[in-house]
Design an enzyme around this catalytic site. Sequence first.
Site, PDB file in Angstrom:
ATOM      1  N   PRO A 186       0.814  -1.219   0.000  1.00  0.00           N
ATOM      2  CA  PRO A 186       0.000   0.000   0.000  1.00  0.00           C
ATOM      3  C   PRO A 186       0.845   1.266   0.000  1.00  0.00           C
ATOM      4  O   PRO A 186       1.840   1.364   0.725  1.00  0.00           O
ATOM      5  CB  PRO A 186      -0.810  -0.135   1.295  1.00  0.00           C
ATOM      6  CG  PRO A 186      -0.990  -1.610   1.450  1.00  0.00           C
ATOM      7  CD  PRO A 186       0.321  -2.201   0.976  1.00  0.00           C
ATOM      8  N   CYS A 187       0.424   2.222  -0.848  1.00  0.00           N
ATOM      9  CA  CYS A 187       1.304   3.341  -1.198  1.00  0.00           C
ATOM     10  C   CYS A 187       0.842   4.694  -0.673  1.00  0.00           C
ATOM     11  O   CYS A 187       1.422   5.714  -1.015  1.00  0.00           O
ATOM     12  CB  CYS A 187       1.421   3.424  -2.719  1.00  0.00           C
ATOM     13  SG  CYS A 187      -0.182   3.630  -3.550  1.00  0.00           S
ATOM     14  N   GLN A 188      -0.201   4.729   0.159  1.00  0.00           N
ATOM     15  CA  GLN A 188      -0.769   6.016   0.544  1.00  0.00           C
ATOM     16  C   GLN A 188       0.234   6.947   1.227  1.00  0.00           C
ATOM     17  O   GLN A 188       0.145   8.163   1.106  1.00  0.00           O
ATOM     18  CB  GLN A 188      -1.985   5.815   1.468  1.00  0.00           C
ATOM     19  CG  GLN A 188      -3.218   5.294   0.754  1.00  0.00           C
ATOM     20  CD  GLN A 188      -3.243   3.785   0.646  1.00  0.00           C
ATOM     21  OE1 GLN A 188      -2.215   3.124   0.759  1.00  0.00           O
ATOM     22  NE2 GLN A 188      -4.416   3.220   0.426  1.00  0.00           N
ATOM     23  N   ASN A 205       4.792   0.352  -7.044  1.00  0.00           N
ATOM     24  CA  ASN A 205       4.354   1.414  -6.135  1.00  0.00           C
ATOM     25  C   ASN A 205       4.155   2.713  -6.922  1.00  0.00           C
ATOM     26  O   ASN A 205       4.330   2.735  -8.146  1.00  0.00           O
ATOM     27  CB  ASN A 205       5.389   1.609  -5.014  1.00  0.00           C
ATOM     28  CG  ASN A 205       4.728   1.974  -3.689  1.00  0.00           C
ATOM     29  OD1 ASN A 205       4.154   3.030  -3.552  1.00  0.00           O
ATOM     30  ND2 ASN A 205       4.812   1.063  -2.717  1.00  0.00           N
TER      31      ASN A 205
END
Length: 310
Positions: free
Chosen positions: A75-77, A114
């Site tokens: 996850p890249c948030q 990503n």
Amino acid sequence: MMRIVDLFCGCGGLSLGFIEAGFDVISAYDNWDEAIEIYKKNFSHPIYKQDLTDVNLSSKIISEQQPDMIIGGPPCQDFSSAGKRDEDNGRGELTVCFASIVANVRPKWFLMENVSQIQGTNKLKKARKIFEESGYGLTQIILDASYCGVPQKRKRFFLIGKLGEKNEFLTDLIVSKMSNKPMTVRDYVGETFGIEYYYRHPRSYARRGIFSIDEPSPTIRGVNRPMPKGYHLHSNDPVSSLDGIRSLTTKERFIIQTFPKSYVYDGAKTDLEQMIGNAVPVKLAKFVAESILSYQIRPQKLKENQLSLF
């Protein structure tokens, strides 16, 4: 055929792209219940709910499957321009967890995907160090999906590793396979959306919100808002009137992410839109997978060519 395990698989963009390229995805892992349910409805191989921050347990479970390759998009948030860009906010550490699992399992190959903003972060530097100390040669590249078979201007970061290789071993091959012009929405869907223009909510009203199907879509994000009544034409909007302009539907957004029309999805709209925004475009994953496949078969072709000389 290479046996692949997909970590942080989401709704399956990476998995499907590799399957379309001819690879064998044997299992997938995630910790997001809603995404797991969508994944189950679209793939025959198993998906498991697993906390991948538990590196030791995850490594043990995955090692037992003896994969040739591990793929994944942590996850890249925490790196994304849509987020706070605080790599120490929590999820950034998942990149390091991914690297640690790969180092423990030691498949011949790995691929990590990503957002482009991950470049220059300390988490990436830490992950690269783990990979390099484990013997992987690394190819690091940012790809614009619109030059890789996707009707969307979406820049994504890929880090591809192979045991015993030199760094940047795959770069030239990937670049050679890219298109010389971007794919437009019309190139991909033709007239099936029944529109010429559509609204994509801008992050700031200093930016335009109207786009033509004769250009690549802007990046599909995890939110999909209707055009507000107070929206005024921007100087860069390619229309003179807002009459008949609408947002893309959830299904249309899945299609622009190059999921097939037959892809099964249901659930809360908020969850679905977030999954779409997080997903790797299927055709982008397939493009990279086919580059890896070409690299694999190239030594064999070279050997065959050499033998044919005698």
